[in-house]
Design a protein around this motif. Structure first.
Motif, PDB file in Angstrom:
ATOM      1  N   ASN A  73       0.807  -1.219   0.000  1.00  0.00           N
ATOM      2  CA  ASN A  73       0.000   0.000   0.000  1.00  0.00           C
ATOM      3  C   ASN A  73       0.840   1.269   0.000  1.00  0.00           C
ATOM      4  N   ARG A  74       2.133   1.148  -0.276  1.00  0.00           N
ATOM      5  CA  ARG A  74       3.032   2.308  -0.202  1.00  0.00           C
ATOM      6  C   ARG A  74       3.425   2.834  -1.578  1.00  0.00           C
ATOM      7  N   VAL A  75       3.874   1.953  -2.460  1.00  0.00           N
ATOM      8  CA  VAL A  75       4.415   2.370  -3.752  1.00  0.00           C
ATOM      9  C   VAL A  75       3.265   2.486  -4.762  1.00  0.00           C
ATOM     10  N   GLY A  76       2.917   3.716  -5.095  1.00  0.00           N
ATOM     11  CA  GLY A  76       1.819   3.940  -6.018  1.00  0.00           C
ATOM     12  C   GLY A  76       0.480   3.853  -5.305  1.00  0.00           C
ATOM     13  N   PRO A  77      -0.586   4.252  -5.983  1.00  0.00           N
ATOM     14  CA  PRO A  77      -1.919   4.164  -5.376  1.00  0.00           C
ATOM     15  C   PRO A  77      -2.311   2.716  -5.103  1.00  0.00           C
ATOM     16  N   PHE A  78      -2.730   2.443  -3.872  1.00  0.00           N
ATOM     17  CA  PHE A  78      -3.104   1.089  -3.441  1.00  0.00           C
ATOM     18  C   PHE A  78      -1.968   0.087  -3.581  1.00  0.00           C
ATOM     19  N   GLY A  79      -0.730   0.582  -3.664  1.00  0.00           N
ATOM     20  CA  GLY A  79       0.414  -0.320  -3.805  1.00  0.00           C
ATOM     21  C   GLY A  79       0.556  -0.937  -5.177  1.00  0.00           C
ATOM     22  N   LEU A  80      -0.096  -0.340  -6.193  1.00  0.00           N
ATOM     23  CA  LEU A  80      -0.103  -0.947  -7.532  1.00  0.00           C
ATOM     24  C   LEU A  80       1.286  -1.000  -8.168  1.00  0.00           C
ATOM     25  N   LEU A  81       2.170  -0.097  -7.781  1.00  0.00           N
ATOM     26  CA  LEU A  81       3.504  -0.052  -8.392  1.00  0.00           C
ATOM     27  C   LEU A  81       4.542  -0.855  -7.607  1.00  0.00           C
ATOM     28  N   GLN A  82       4.118  -1.530  -6.535  1.00  0.00           N
ATOM     29  CA  GLN A  82       5.072  -2.305  -5.733  1.00  0.00           C
ATOM     30  C   GLN A  82       5.717  -3.424  -6.551  1.00  0.00           C
ATOM     31  N   SER A  83       4.925  -4.107  -7.372  1.00  0.00           N
ATOM     32  CA  SER A  83       5.464  -5.197  -8.201  1.00  0.00           C
ATOM     33  C   SER A  83       6.471  -4.667  -9.212  1.00  0.00           C
ATOM     34  N   PHE A  84       6.194  -3.475  -9.789  1.00  0.00           N
ATOM     35  CA  PHE A  84       7.147  -2.883 -10.740  1.00  0.00           C
ATOM     36  C   PHE A  84       8.452  -2.515 -10.025  1.00  0.00           C
ATOM     37  N   ALA A  85       8.346  -1.976  -8.813  1.00  0.00           N
ATOM     38  CA  ALA A  85       9.549  -1.648  -8.045  1.00  0.00           C
ATOM     39  C   ALA A  85      10.380  -2.904  -7.768  1.00  0.00           C
ATOM     40  N   ASP A  86       9.705  -3.982  -7.404  1.00  0.00           N
ATOM     41  CA  ASP A  86      10.413  -5.241  -7.152  1.00  0.00           C
ATOM     42  C   ASP A  86      11.064  -5.777  -8.423  1.00  0.00           C
ATOM     43  N   MET A  87      10.370  -5.592  -9.565  1.00  0.00           N
ATOM     44  CA  MET A  87      10.928  -6.069 -10.832  1.00  0.00           C
ATOM     45  C   MET A  87      12.227  -5.324 -11.160  1.00  0.00           C
ATOM     46  N   PHE A  88      12.218  -4.002 -11.045  1.00  0.00           N
ATOM     47  CA  PHE A  88      13.430  -3.233 -11.346  1.00  0.00           C
ATOM     48  C   PHE A  88      14.546  -3.571 -10.353  1.00  0.00           C
ATOM     49  N   LYS A  89      14.177  -3.831  -9.122  1.00  0.00           N
ATOM     50  CA  LYS A  89      15.183  -4.179  -8.121  1.00  0.00           C
ATOM     51  C   LYS A  89      15.872  -5.488  -8.476  1.00  0.00           C
ATOM     52  N   ILE A  90      15.095  -6.476  -8.901  1.00  0.00           N
ATOM     53  CA  ILE A  90      15.695  -7.785  -9.199  1.00  0.00           C
ATOM     54  C   ILE A  90      16.504  -7.736 -10.491  1.00  0.00           C
TER      55      ILE A  90
END
Length: 366
Positions: A73-90
């Motif tokens: 629930n932090r990255v992007g509205p409703f946490g929608l961008l959390q998966s994208f952040a994790d993808m770029f991290k990996i």
């Protein structure tokens, strides 16, 4: 066989056909085919990535709801961008070089897992005329390609030269080879009802009713067995023994890092979609809308809903059930896992196949 000409279902060949004619109008045949293959490959990779990102977010939210949490629930509205952040991290993580391993097989293993799921993607029917490849043994091709993934897992475990990865790979090999039998028998049961191994023919045969309703009790038994065996085939809880964190750290991919670990991670979620997509194809009509005999007005309204929405919606609903399994049941022991398959699911599958043949011979199906 269902007659599509009498419905309002959109035929995507009206779009793909003119594109092919336009390309062949100014390019040689081989060049036009090459351009089409590259375009399809790029589209498939994009779809592959987007589906994986959606499923990562989807499972996190479902898991959080089951455990009375909020989830991302932090990255992007409703946490929608959390998966994208994790993808770029990996993607920017270092690929750690290990000593005393088989470097070629170690690097090859994740690609085999990815290739297996990509080949299965090619057979799934997303809509009328929206399918990468369609031929008369599509189901056979699907089962054959799905069997390649276990080779990547076995190679990953053996080439890592680590006792935890080797145990995880051996568990996975025993599990996947065992449960492939029940999946195959469930698929054959529905192929008997459809009378064809062509994916298109199986979908069209459900135009006047999905097989889960038309196939009598044998179809329901086949569906239940398929869902249990499919969950085990994808190494998901409660059948996640090959990567049991409390016993094997991370199982067969313990020694992997960066994008190589990301391949295994993506393949797990895409295999979840493929298992759900095949269940949609065999039991819930694939892209075919819900039709109720006698309600022509209702059926006409259902035909206006785009067929890809039907297919993806059904697949996601079945994926939710598989995710529900994982966050509800405790992990099985290896002896319980194999006992469930060899003593219960396999004999029931064989009996159910004979039962379906009897229903078809006697005309007792709907």
């Amino acid at each position: 066989m269902y007659n599509l000409s009498d419905s309002h279902i959109f035929d995507f060949s009206r779009v793909t056909g003119p594109i092919h004619d336009w390309l062949t109008g100014f390019l040689p045949g081989w060049a036009a085919t090459t351009v089409e293959c590259v375009a399809i490959g790029v589209g498939l990779l994009l779809l592959y990535a987007l589906l994986a990102l959606f499923y990562i977010y989807f499972e996190r939210k479902v898991c959080a709801a089951f455990q009375c949490r909020l989830g991302p629930n932090r990255v992007g509205p409703f946490g929608l961008l959390q998966s994208f952040a994790d993808m770029f991290k990996i993607l920017i993580k270092e690929l750690i070089s290990l000593n005393h391993i088989d470097k070629f097989l170690f690097a090859l293993a994740p690609y085999l897992v990815i290739i297996a799921s990509m080949l299965c993607f090619a057979v799934l029917p997303w809509g009328d005329g929206l399918q990468i490849i369609d031929f008369n043994i599509g189901i056979f091709f699907l089962i054959a390609c799905s069997s390649i993934g276990v080779l990547g897992i076995l190679l990953a475990g053996w080439s890592s030269n680590n006792k935890f990865t080797l145990i995880g790979a051996l568990r996975s090999g025993a599990q996947m080879v065992s449960y492939e039998l029940s999946i195959g028998l469930s698929v054959v049961t529905m192929v008997c009802l459809a009378g064809s191994m062509s994916v298109t023919d199986i979908v069209l045969a459900q135009g006047d009713g999905w097989f889960i309703f038309k196939g009598h009790i044998a179809a329901i038994i086949a569906f239940v067995i398929y869902m249990i065996a499919g969950t085990a085939e994808t190494n998901r809880g409660p059948f996640d023994l090959p990567e049991a964190e409390s016993e094997l750290t991370a199982g067969y991919h313990t020694e992997y890092s960066g994008i190589h670990f990301g391949f295994f991670y993506l393949a797990e979620y895409l295999n979840l979609f493929i298992v759900s997509g095949v269940a949609t194809l065999l039991f819930f009509g694939g892209w075919m809308p819900l039709h109720i005999p006698g309600l022509d007005g209702f059926n006409a309204v259902m035909d206006y809903i785009p067929t890809p929405i039907w297919f993806i919606g059904k697949a996601i609903a079945l994926s939710f059930v598989i995710i529900w399994f994982k966050w509800t049941f405790p992990r099985l022991r290896i002896d319980q896992l194999l006992t469930l398959e060899w003593k219960y699911l396999l004999p029931i599958s064989l009996f159910n196949l004979a039962l379906m043949v009897c229903f078809i011979t006697l005309g007792w199906h709907f």
